[in-house]
Design a protein around this motif. Structure first.
Motif, PDB file in Angstrom:
ATOM      1  N   GLY A  86       0.804  -1.215   0.000  1.00 37.03           N
ATOM      2  CA  GLY A  86       0.000   0.000   0.000  1.00 37.03           C
ATOM      3  C   GLY A  86       0.833   1.259   0.000  1.00 37.03           C
ATOM      4  O   GLY A  86       0.347   2.314   0.424  1.00 37.03           O
ATOM      5  N   ILE A  87       2.051   1.161  -0.477  1.00 39.16           N
ATOM      6  CA  ILE A  87       2.935   2.335  -0.519  1.00 39.16           C
ATOM      7  C   ILE A  87       3.069   2.773  -1.969  1.00 39.16           C
ATOM      8  O   ILE A  87       3.510   2.010  -2.820  1.00 39.16           O
ATOM      9  CB  ILE A  87       4.316   2.014   0.069  1.00 39.16           C
ATOM     10  CG1 ILE A  87       4.188   1.533   1.522  1.00 39.16           C
ATOM     11  CG2 ILE A  87       5.229   3.223  -0.013  1.00 39.16           C
ATOM     12  CD1 ILE A  87       5.485   1.068   2.116  1.00 39.16           C
ATOM     13  N   ALA A  88       2.649   3.994  -2.221  1.00 39.51           N
ATOM     14  CA  ALA A  88       2.750   4.535  -3.577  1.00 39.51           C
ATOM     15  C   ALA A  88       4.195   4.974  -3.832  1.00 39.51           C
ATOM     16  O   ALA A  88       4.844   5.564  -2.967  1.00 39.51           O
ATOM     17  CB  ALA A  88       1.796   5.714  -3.749  1.00 39.51           C
ATOM     18  N   SER A  89       4.658   4.679  -4.995  1.00 43.62           N
ATOM     19  CA  SER A  89       6.043   5.009  -5.348  1.00 43.62           C
ATOM     20  C   SER A  89       6.083   5.587  -6.750  1.00 43.62           C
ATOM     21  O   SER A  89       5.299   5.197  -7.625  1.00 43.62           O
ATOM     22  CB  SER A  89       6.926   3.770  -5.257  1.00 43.62           C
ATOM     23  OG  SER A  89       6.458   2.753  -6.123  1.00 43.62           O
ATOM     24  N   PRO A  90       6.983   6.533  -7.003  1.00 36.63           N
ATOM     25  CA  PRO A  90       7.079   7.143  -8.335  1.00 36.63           C
ATOM     26  C   PRO A  90       7.751   6.198  -9.330  1.00 36.63           C
ATOM     27  O   PRO A  90       8.457   5.270  -8.958  1.00 36.63           O
ATOM     28  CB  PRO A  90       7.925   8.389  -8.089  1.00 36.63           C
ATOM     29  CG  PRO A  90       8.795   8.019  -6.934  1.00 36.63           C
ATOM     30  CD  PRO A  90       7.965   7.125  -6.060  1.00 36.63           C
ATOM     31  N   ASP A  91       7.501   6.493 -10.614  1.00 39.80           N
ATOM     32  CA  ASP A  91       8.125   5.729 -11.694  1.00 39.80           C
ATOM     33  C   ASP A  91       9.063   6.657 -12.466  1.00 39.80           C
ATOM     34  O   ASP A  91       8.860   7.865 -12.509  1.00 39.80           O
ATOM     35  CB  ASP A  91       7.049   5.160 -12.615  1.00 39.80           C
ATOM     36  CG  ASP A  91       7.643   4.172 -13.607  1.00 39.80           C
ATOM     37  OD1 ASP A  91       8.808   3.770 -13.408  1.00 39.80           O
ATOM     38  OD2 ASP A  91       6.954   3.810 -14.584  1.00 39.80           O
ATOM     39  N   GLY A  92      10.112   6.098 -13.055  1.00 39.30           N
ATOM     40  CA  GLY A  92      11.056   6.882 -13.850  1.00 39.30           C
ATOM     41  C   GLY A  92      12.317   7.226 -13.082  1.00 39.30           C
ATOM     42  O   GLY A  92      12.414   7.052 -11.866  1.00 39.30           O
ATOM     43  N   ASP A  93      13.311   7.714 -13.844  1.00 38.45           N
ATOM     44  CA  ASP A  93      14.599   8.079 -13.241  1.00 38.45           C
ATOM     45  C   ASP A  93      14.500   9.421 -12.545  1.00 38.45           C
ATOM     46  O   ASP A  93      13.858  10.362 -13.041  1.00 38.45           O
ATOM     47  CB  ASP A  93      15.683   8.149 -14.318  1.00 38.45           C
ATOM     48  CG  ASP A  93      15.966   6.801 -14.937  1.00 38.45           C
ATOM     49  OD1 ASP A  93      15.708   5.795 -14.271  1.00 38.45           O
ATOM     50  OD2 ASP A  93      16.446   6.759 -16.090  1.00 38.45           O
ATOM     51  N   ALA A  94      15.155   9.496 -11.401  1.00 38.82           N
ATOM     52  CA  ALA A  94      15.166  10.734 -10.623  1.00 38.82           C
ATOM     53  C   ALA A  94      16.320  10.653  -9.632  1.00 38.82           C
ATOM     54  O   ALA A  94      16.808   9.568  -9.317  1.00 38.82           O
ATOM     55  CB  ALA A  94      13.834  10.922  -9.888  1.00 38.82           C
ATOM     56  N   GLY A 104      13.307  11.677  -6.176  1.00 33.49           N
ATOM     57  CA  GLY A 104      12.842  12.971  -6.658  1.00 33.49           C
ATOM     58  C   GLY A 104      12.243  13.764  -5.515  1.00 33.49           C
ATOM     59  O   GLY A 104      12.888  14.027  -4.496  1.00 33.49           O
ATOM     60  N   GLU A 105      10.947  14.143  -5.623  1.00 35.37           N
ATOM     61  CA  GLU A 105      10.256  14.904  -4.587  1.00 35.37           C
ATOM     62  C   GLU A 105       9.543  14.000  -3.603  1.00 35.37           C
ATOM     63  O   GLU A 105       8.933  14.491  -2.637  1.00 35.37           O
ATOM     64  CB  GLU A 105       9.234  15.852  -5.242  1.00 35.37           C
ATOM     65  CG  GLU A 105       9.841  16.848  -6.218  1.00 35.37           C
ATOM     66  CD  GLU A 105      10.821  17.792  -5.530  1.00 35.37           C
ATOM     67  OE1 GLU A 105      10.623  18.089  -4.336  1.00 35.37           O
ATOM     68  OE2 GLU A 105      11.790  18.219  -6.190  1.00 35.37           O
ATOM     69  N   THR A 106       9.602  12.688  -3.811  1.00 40.00           N
ATOM     70  CA  THR A 106       8.886  11.744  -2.953  1.00 40.00           C
ATOM     71  C   THR A 106       9.820  11.209  -1.884  1.00 40.00           C
ATOM     72  O   THR A 106      10.956  10.815  -2.177  1.00 40.00           O
ATOM     73  CB  THR A 106       8.328  10.576  -3.782  1.00 40.00           C
ATOM     74  OG1 THR A 106       7.470  11.099  -4.803  1.00 40.00           O
ATOM     75  CG2 THR A 106       7.538   9.615  -2.908  1.00 40.00           C
ATOM     76  N   GLU A 107       9.327  11.189  -0.640  1.00 37.44           N
ATOM     77  CA  GLU A 107      10.108  10.649   0.472  1.00 37.44           C
ATOM     78  C   GLU A 107       9.339   9.498   1.097  1.00 37.44           C
ATOM     79  O   GLU A 107       8.178   9.654   1.511  1.00 37.44           O
ATOM     80  CB  GLU A 107      10.392  11.731   1.515  1.00 37.44           C
ATOM     81  CG  GLU A 107      11.211  11.224   2.693  1.00 37.44           C
ATOM     82  CD  GLU A 107      11.588  12.317   3.677  1.00 37.44           C
ATOM     83  OE1 GLU A 107      11.159  12.226   4.847  1.00 37.44           O
ATOM     84  OE2 GLU A 107      12.293  13.255   3.260  1.00 37.44           O
TER      85      GLU A 107
END
Length: 520
Positions: free
Chosen positions: A101-109, A189-192
């Motif tokens: 249930g943890i949302a995570s970003p996709d792509g390089d960052a 990126g901006e996600t922690e």
């Protein structure tokens, strides 16, 4: 007879060929220099560990196919932070986080993995990262590790990047059952994301992207704190390591770079220094085992094994062929002998030759019944070389009706050299009374030789027909000095060669004569 050692014809002929000697000497020296070009591979363990100072980069190329590249586990009380210029979550990690249930970003960052300080966090917890190839069959062509200076004596830093293929970095902490185990902060990126430290995280790092490992060593009273990175399958107990084809270490101001090209034991590499200086490593010649990197705040020590061609401090290590010859006494002695002979041959060109003189003429004294035909041949060779006006033959040169004594005196005044031709019967020819002709005071040959000796001319006994030089007690008193003169022998089989050699010597200045003193 002559003052210079070059009075011998064969030495003069060698001297005339000095360009050949110089050429052969240059070829010999060039060949010996070429024998210093190849180098044998050396055992890297004999060289010892390689030290990298802060700012120096360690480059490994030609990585063998396989998954594991580098791994590190912190010790007790240590901390590990990782920072990536570019990274993305591996597909299996994104799927795991979605299940939790943890949302995570996709792509390089830009990404970082940081230990979060927790109250009551146990010191037993260890962090770990493992670097692998994303594609097992396509490892990176080059792995670059740059040692950076730590901010404190307890901190070590390492910068890593790969060329040619992406990397997979696995981040994890072992499960200890401690509910107070520290969490990890994963920033993408901006996600922690604040995650349990025991949750395995895999990141894909693109080729050429740089990432850094910051290791905080435990606060202990030990004088030297070390963080050990292990490569490939290396273990302190079983050995092993990461197989690579080449290993390089950047130079620092005042020193040359280090390069090792993998090779088998004892293998030769031609033009080793030139090729290694260019970074030209032979393909598929052998492998180097990169084992561990011991990191300290003031630098790092790389432990390697295997055999390689090595360039260190600007010089190619290993034994050349010439050094091998030095261990073979027979071959080394033969090589030195050849060099010495060629040097002596070249030195002949520098030696001053015998001093040539302006030869006025040559007088030939002989007995017709003893050596007439041979003297005729010698006379022809002299005339061809010196000219008829400078060659005097007692019988042919005396005009009819001329006073013999006066003619002989005039002739001797015009010459520098008298050739006393001595044949087999010269000493023992007798007159009709059975007496030796040489004992008669009016013997013409005796009078010619005596006059020449009295005039201090250069009298050369010339032996022909196998004759031997008479001894002093066989000669009359007025020509006994003839026995002390150096002789020249003209053989039957090589008459022309010996005659030409004699004629050449006539044109050189003579050394000091030693008058013969007859014994009592």
């Amino acid at each position: 007879m002559f003052a210079s050692p070059l009075r011998y014809r064969w030495l003069r002929e060698l001297r005339a060929l000095w360009p050949w000697a110089a050429g052969l000497l240059l070829v010999a020296l060039g060949s010996q220099f070429a024998l210093t070009s190849p180098r044998t591979s050396v055992n890297l363990e004999a060289i010892g560990p390689l030290k990298a100072l802060p700012g120096q980069a360690i480059t490994v190329t030609g990585l063998a196919t396989g998954k594991a590249l580098v791994n590190y586990s912190t010790g007790r009380g240590s901390g590990l932070d990782l920072r990536f210029d570019q990274a993305r979550l591996a597909p299996e990690t994104r799927e795991l986080l979605q299940r939790l249930g943890i949302a995570s970003p996709d792509g390089d960052a830009p990404a970082s993995w940081i230990t979060r300080a927790e109250p009551r966090a146990g010191d037993e917890i260890m962090s770990r990262f493992e670097v692998m190839s994303v594609d097992t069959g396509n490892p990176p062509g080059t792995l670059l590790l740059r040692v950076l200076a730590g901010a404190t004596p307890r901190q070590v830093r390492l910068e890593l990047s790969a060329q040619g293929a992406p990397l997979e970095v696995t981040l994890s902490m072992p499960w200890t059952g401690d509910v107070h185990a520290p969490h990890k902060i994963l920033r993408l990126g901006e996600t922690e994301l604040v995650l349990p430290g025991t949750l395995p995280i895999k990141l894909h790092v693109p080729a050429e992207a740089i990432w850094r490992a910051v290791i905080n060593l435990p606060d202990t009273p030990q004088p030297t704190l070390v963080a050990n990175l292990e490569f490939g399958s290396f273990s302190g107990r079983e050995g092993g390591g990461l197989a690579v084809s080449a290993l390089g270490l950047d130079g620092i101001p005042g020193s040359a770079p280090f390069l090792a090209c993998g090779a088998t034991s004892g293998r030769q590499l031609w033009r080793a220094a030139w090729r290694l200086a260019k970074g030209d490593c032979p393909a598929k010649a052998g492998t180097i085992q990169v084992r561990s990197l011991e990191m300290r705040s003031d630098g790092a020590v790389l432990v390697v094994g295997g055999h390689a061609w090595v360039l260190k401090d600007g010089e190619a290590l290993g034994e050349d062929i010439l050094a091998r010859l030095r261990r073979q006494p027979v071959w080394w002695a033969l090589l030195l002998l050849v060099d010495g002979l060629l040097v002596v041959w070249c030195v002949l060109a520098l030696l001053p030759g015998p001093r040539r003189i302006a030869l006025r003429g040559v007088f030939i004294s002989y007995r017709r019944s003893d050596s007439g035909p041979r003297v005729g041949r010698l006379h022809d060779r002299l005339v061809a070389r010196l000219g008829a006006e400078r060659v005097f033959l007692d019988v042919e040169s005396i005009p009819a009706g001329e006073d013999f004594d006066r003619f002989i005196a005039d002739s001797l005044s015009k010459v520098d050299i008298v050739l006393a031709v001595i044949g087999p019967q010269w000493l023992e020819l007798r007159d009709h009374q059975g007496l030796r002709r040489l004992d008669a005071e009016d013997d013409l040959v005796r009078r010619e030789i005596a006059a020449a000796l009295n005039a201090r001319l250069r009298v050369i006994p010339v032996l022909v027909g196998g004759a031997t030089m008479p001894t002093a007690d066989q000669l009359p008193a007025d020509i006994v000095e003839l026995a002390g003169r150096n002789t020249v022998e003209i053989g039957e089989r090589q008459f022309l060669r010996d005659a030409d050699d004699l004629i050449e010597q006539l044109e050189f200045a003579a050394g000091p004569f030693t008058a013969y003193a007859p014994s009592n």
